[in-house]
Design a protein around this motif. Structure first.
Motif, PDB file in Angstrom:
ATOM      1  N   ILE A 266       0.648  -1.057   0.037  1.00 56.26           N
ATOM      2  CA  ILE A 266      -0.375  -0.230  -0.102  1.00 56.26           C
ATOM      3  C   ILE A 266       0.573   1.536  -0.270  1.00 56.26           C
ATOM      4  CG2 ILE A 266      -2.047  -1.453   1.231  1.00 56.26           C
ATOM      5  CD1 ILE A 266      -1.147   0.462   3.795  1.00 56.26           C
ATOM      6  N   LEU A 267       0.413   2.420  -0.251  1.00 53.05           N
ATOM      7  CA  LEU A 267       1.329   3.489  -0.352  1.00 53.05           C
ATOM      8  C   LEU A 267       0.624   4.922   0.997  1.00 53.05           C
ATOM      9  CD1 LEU A 267       3.007   5.671  -1.512  1.00 53.05           C
ATOM     10  CD2 LEU A 267       0.970   6.755  -2.079  1.00 53.05           C
ATOM     11  N   LEU A 268       1.283   4.717   2.300  1.00 53.87           N
ATOM     12  CA  LEU A 268       0.965   5.606   2.868  1.00 53.87           C
ATOM     13  C   LEU A 268       1.393   7.212   2.746  1.00 53.87           C
ATOM     14  CD1 LEU A 268       1.858   3.731   6.079  1.00 53.87           C
ATOM     15  CD2 LEU A 268      -0.719   3.943   5.891  1.00 53.87           C
ATOM     16  N   GLN A 269       0.844   7.926   3.533  1.00 55.56           N
ATOM     17  CA  GLN A 269       0.690   9.100   3.071  1.00 55.56           C
ATOM     18  C   GLN A 269       0.347  10.405   4.593  1.00 55.56           C
ATOM     19  OE1 GLN A 269       0.595  11.701  -0.717  1.00 55.56           O
ATOM     20  NE2 GLN A 269      -0.449  13.329   0.360  1.00 55.56           N
TER      21      GLN A 269
ATOM     22  N   THR B 158      -0.760  14.450  12.365  1.00 57.55           N
ATOM     23  CA  THR B 158      -0.401  14.297  13.096  1.00 57.55           C
ATOM     24  C   THR B 158      -0.600  12.595  12.990  1.00 57.55           C
ATOM     25  OG1 THR B 158      -1.952  13.442  14.304  1.00 57.55           O
ATOM     26  CG2 THR B 158      -0.895  14.947  14.923  1.00 57.55           C
ATOM     27  N   THR B 159      -1.039  12.004  10.869  1.00 54.68           N
ATOM     28  CA  THR B 159      -1.285  10.630  10.921  1.00 54.68           C
ATOM     29  C   THR B 159      -0.452  10.214   9.809  1.00 54.68           C
ATOM     30  OG1 THR B 159      -3.437  10.952   9.585  1.00 54.68           O
ATOM     31  CG2 THR B 159      -3.651  10.593  12.085  1.00 54.68           C
ATOM     32  N   LEU B 160      -0.599   8.541   8.963  1.00 58.14           N
ATOM     33  CA  LEU B 160      -0.404   8.591   8.015  1.00 58.14           C
ATOM     34  C   LEU B 160      -1.761   7.804   7.204  1.00 58.14           C
ATOM     35  CD1 LEU B 160       2.992   6.366   9.273  1.00 58.14           C
ATOM     36  CD2 LEU B 160       2.266   9.162   7.338  1.00 58.14           C
ATOM     37  N   TRP B 161      -2.112   7.906   6.070  1.00 61.93           N
ATOM     38  CA  TRP B 161      -3.487   7.709   5.259  1.00 61.93           C
ATOM     39  C   TRP B 161      -2.877   6.811   4.401  1.00 61.93           C
ATOM     40  CZ3 TRP B 161      -5.711   9.472   1.095  1.00 61.93           C
ATOM     41  CH2 TRP B 161      -4.707  10.846   0.281  1.00 61.93           C
ATOM     42  N   VAL B 162      -3.454   5.707   4.030  1.00 58.29           N
ATOM     43  CA  VAL B 162      -3.883   5.349   2.689  1.00 58.29           C
ATOM     44  C   VAL B 162      -4.012   5.994   2.052  1.00 58.29           C
ATOM     45  CG1 VAL B 162      -4.312   3.124   1.625  1.00 58.29           C
ATOM     46  CG2 VAL B 162      -3.806   2.676   4.376  1.00 58.29           C
ATOM     47  N   LYS B 163      -3.370   6.268   1.407  1.00 56.37           N
ATOM     48  CA  LYS B 163      -3.221   6.693  -0.325  1.00 56.37           C
ATOM     49  C   LYS B 163      -3.588   5.844  -1.312  1.00 56.37           C
ATOM     50  CE  LYS B 163      -1.468  10.852  -3.094  1.00 56.37           C
ATOM     51  NZ  LYS B 163      -0.297  11.543  -3.695  1.00 56.37           N
ATOM     52  N   ASP B 164      -3.462   4.941  -1.373  1.00 58.05           N
ATOM     53  CA  ASP B 164      -3.569   3.660  -2.195  1.00 58.05           C
ATOM     54  C   ASP B 164      -3.379   3.254  -1.756  1.00 58.05           C
ATOM     55  OD1 ASP B 164      -3.465   2.710  -4.649  1.00 58.05           O
ATOM     56  OD2 ASP B 164      -1.945   3.452  -5.925  1.00 58.05           O
ATOM     57  N   PHE B 165      -4.710   1.799  -2.488  1.00 58.94           N
ATOM     58  CA  PHE B 165      -4.996   0.268  -1.593  1.00 58.94           C
ATOM     59  C   PHE B 165      -4.473  -0.490  -2.515  1.00 58.94           C
ATOM     60  CE2 PHE B 165      -8.428   2.591   0.843  1.00 58.94           C
ATOM     61  CZ  PHE B 165      -7.736   2.373   2.011  1.00 58.94           C
ATOM     62  N   LYS B 166      -3.662  -0.141  -3.719  1.00 60.44           N
ATOM     63  CA  LYS B 166      -3.124  -1.090  -4.777  1.00 60.44           C
ATOM     64  C   LYS B 166      -4.148  -1.750  -4.809  1.00 60.44           C
ATOM     65  CE  LYS B 166       0.928   0.674  -4.459  1.00 60.44           C
ATOM     66  NZ  LYS B 166       3.390   0.616  -4.002  1.00 60.44           N
ATOM     67  N   GLY B 167      -5.681  -2.042  -5.134  1.00 59.90           N
ATOM     68  CA  GLY B 167      -6.122  -3.177  -5.605  1.00 59.90           C
ATOM     69  C   GLY B 167      -6.539  -3.815  -4.263  1.00 59.90           C
ATOM     70  N   HIS B 168      -6.105  -3.643  -3.012  1.00 54.92           N
ATOM     71  CA  HIS B 168      -6.432  -4.393  -1.810  1.00 54.92           C
ATOM     72  C   HIS B 168      -7.917  -4.170  -1.439  1.00 54.92           C
ATOM     73  CE1 HIS B 168      -2.496  -6.559  -2.343  1.00 54.92           C
ATOM     74  NE2 HIS B 168      -2.187  -5.846  -2.107  1.00 54.92           N
ATOM     75  N   ASN B 169      -8.233  -4.779  -0.561  1.00 51.98           N
ATOM     76  CA  ASN B 169      -9.520  -4.421   0.196  1.00 51.98           C
ATOM     77  C   ASN B 169      -9.083  -3.127   1.134  1.00 51.98           C
ATOM     78  OD1 ASN B 169     -11.410  -5.258   2.968  1.00 51.98           O
ATOM     79  ND2 ASN B 169     -12.422  -5.542   0.648  1.00 51.98           N
ATOM     80  N   ALA B 170      -9.735  -2.466   1.810  1.00 47.55           N
ATOM     81  CA  ALA B 170     -10.158  -1.449   2.547  1.00 47.55           C
ATOM     82  C   ALA B 170      -9.597  -1.312   3.932  1.00 47.55           C
ATOM     83  CB  ALA B 170     -10.381   0.374   2.294  1.00 47.55           C
ATOM     84  N   ARG B 171     -11.104  -2.275   4.398  1.00 53.62           N
ATOM     85  CA  ARG B 171     -11.167  -3.174   5.244  1.00 53.62           C
ATOM     86  C   ARG B 171     -10.015  -4.530   5.938  1.00 53.62           C
ATOM     87  NH1 ARG B 171     -17.053  -4.033   8.870  1.00 53.62           N
ATOM     88  NH2 ARG B 171     -16.048  -2.913  10.839  1.00 53.62           N
ATOM     89  N   TYR B 172      -9.696  -4.850   4.799  1.00 50.34           N
ATOM     90  CA  TYR B 172      -8.639  -5.844   5.327  1.00 50.34           C
ATOM     91  C   TYR B 172      -7.201  -5.185   5.718  1.00 50.34           C
ATOM     92  CZ  TYR B 172      -5.188  -9.112   4.111  1.00 50.34           C
ATOM     93  OH  TYR B 172      -3.632 -10.276   4.974  1.00 50.34           O
TER      94      TYR B 172
END
Length: 441
Positions: free
Chosen positions: A13-16, A76-90
């Protein structure tokens, strides 16, 4: 085990990093502003569309939040910018399972550097399996969330009854108004207590109507002046000690605590939201428990922190069927007049700002505030006639028993989720052939 099915987290995944949004620049709206520990407020503009996943970057590291509406992640956080095709809740459950503390690069404030996450290897289970795992764990969490929402509603109902009877004196005021209008005071009080009109009262079963009438008769028809303002005639200005005693817990020694055994409730276990967290408590062995038998807690006992940052905060105990004991500097409440269920009355009382502040006002010590049992018991209250207190206990018993049941169910579901989580993520439990729907009753 071969690592061919594993990939670095920063490729998975890509964290930002989140975005600055000082308090003074926020315009109130319905967009949650997400900090490292949870929702820190609301704004009228969002930065990230739902669903989203956030972890703590500074102050609090890791954890994980699954956001189901458009949101603004703070810096103060990192958020998932790109799930790269993976299930978000997973991905949310995956990130929750990782110990990010080992990547702390802060000297004072804990800080996570996302560039160090290439060393974290995660298993690629394919999207169809991720979806199943997210469904299994998500159904458990959704049921836990629903139980918590129900319990908040149950507490609100009990608090509403308490406020109507013992703070606003609505049945008494209804009688006074009816007398001034030349109407039936008792009938007016019955309407105030039940929330029904006179026409609706006539439709009630005869036994229920008789019980309501008996309740209305317990409220006086006059208010009189007192040092605490107007009070119903016949009620007295007294103190908590008139109806209950506050007893501190047992002085367990540090050497008596063990990893497994009988849990002990300490100050830190009183969360400040009306609950007592028994997860991760320190324990004592059976031989120590026998010496502290009178300090064993029971379901719906009310406990109060007597020292520290949460001083004066209370919580209702849910033992979840375990033998749990009370540590020193935590008080529990007992009553010869009303038994253990005086907790219902005191829980509603102490959660009112004016009484909480009065208790905290008795605290001694500047560095670390401390309150005493005598200080708690000396808290000034309006003491109703005892029949009404007993009736309140009777009317709210089913509410708090349902609250307990929901809490026990949620605790059980938490344990199941926490057991399943590593097994599902590691592939130890194979879900590739899963066909059915997950249902949590």
């Amino acid at each position: 085990m071969s690592n061919k099915n594993y990939v670095p987290l920063n490729e998975f995944i890509l964290l930002q990093r989140g975005f600055d949004l000082p308090q003074g620049e926020r315009i109130y709206g319905d967009v949650p502003v997400v900090a490292s520990t949870g929702i820190a407020g609301f704004h009228n503009e969002y930065k990230v569309g739902a669903p989203g996943v956030v972890i703590g970057r500074s102050g609090t590291i890791g954890g994980g939040q699954y956001i189901t509406q458009n949101f603004w992640p703070l810096n103060t956080t990192l958020w998932v910018k790109d799930f790269k095709g993976h299930n978000a809740r997973y991905v949310y459950y995956l990130l929750k399972s990782i110990d990010f503390q080992r990547f702390n690069v802060g000297t004072g404030v804990p800080t996570l550097n996302r560039n160090h996450l290439s060393s974290v290897l995660v298993k690629n289970l394919e999207y169809k399996n991720e979806k199943v795992i997210a469904k299994i764990l998500g159904d458990l969490d959704d049921k836990i969330y629903l139980n918590n929402q129900i319990n908040q509603t149950l507490e609100s109902i009990a608090q509403a009854i308490f406020k109507s009877w013992f703070i606003d004196f609505e049945p008494v005021r209804a009688k006074i108004a009816a007398k001034q209008e030349g109407e039936d005071p008792e009938l007016a009080a019955m309407c105030a207590i039940s929330g029904k009109s006179e026409a609706e009262l006539k439709q009630m079963p005869e036994d229920d109507l008789a019980e309501l009438q008996a309740t209305a008769a317990l409220f006086p028809e006059e208010l009189v002046e007192s040092e605490l303002g107007e009070v119903p005639k016949g009620w007295e200005v007294g103190c908590v000690g008139d109806i209950a005693t506050a007893k501190g817990g047992y002085a367990f020694k540090g050497s008596q605590f063990v990893e497994k055994g009988y849990p002990v409730i300490k100050i830190k276990n009183i969360t400040g939201d009306g609950k007592v967290d028994i997860q991760g408590t320190q324990c004592i062995e059976e031989k120590i428990a026998r010496t502290a038998a009178k300090f064993m807690l029971h379901d719906c006992d009310l406990v109060m922190a007597m020292t520290g940052a949460t001083v004066g905060k209370t919580g209702l105990v849910n033992t979840h069927g375990k033998s749990i004991y009370l540590n020193q500097r935590v008080a529990k409440f007992e009553s010869e007049k009303f038994g253990g269920k005086i907790s219902y009355f005191l829980f509603c009382l102490f959660n009112r700002k004016e009484y909480f502040e009065q208790i905290v006002g008795t605290a001694q010590g500047s560095a670390q505030p401390n309150i005493s049992s005598s200080g708690i018991e000396s808290t000034s209250i309006i003491v109703p006639n005892f029949e009404l207190i007993n009736l309140f206990i009777k009317n709210t018993d089913s509410i708090f028993q349902y609250w307990l049941k929901n809490g026990s169910t949620s605790n059980f579901l938490n344990q199941i989720r926490d057991t399943l989580l590593p097994k599902l993520l590691s592939g130890e439990i194979n879900v590739s052939n899963f066909q059915g729907e997950v249902a949590i009753g």
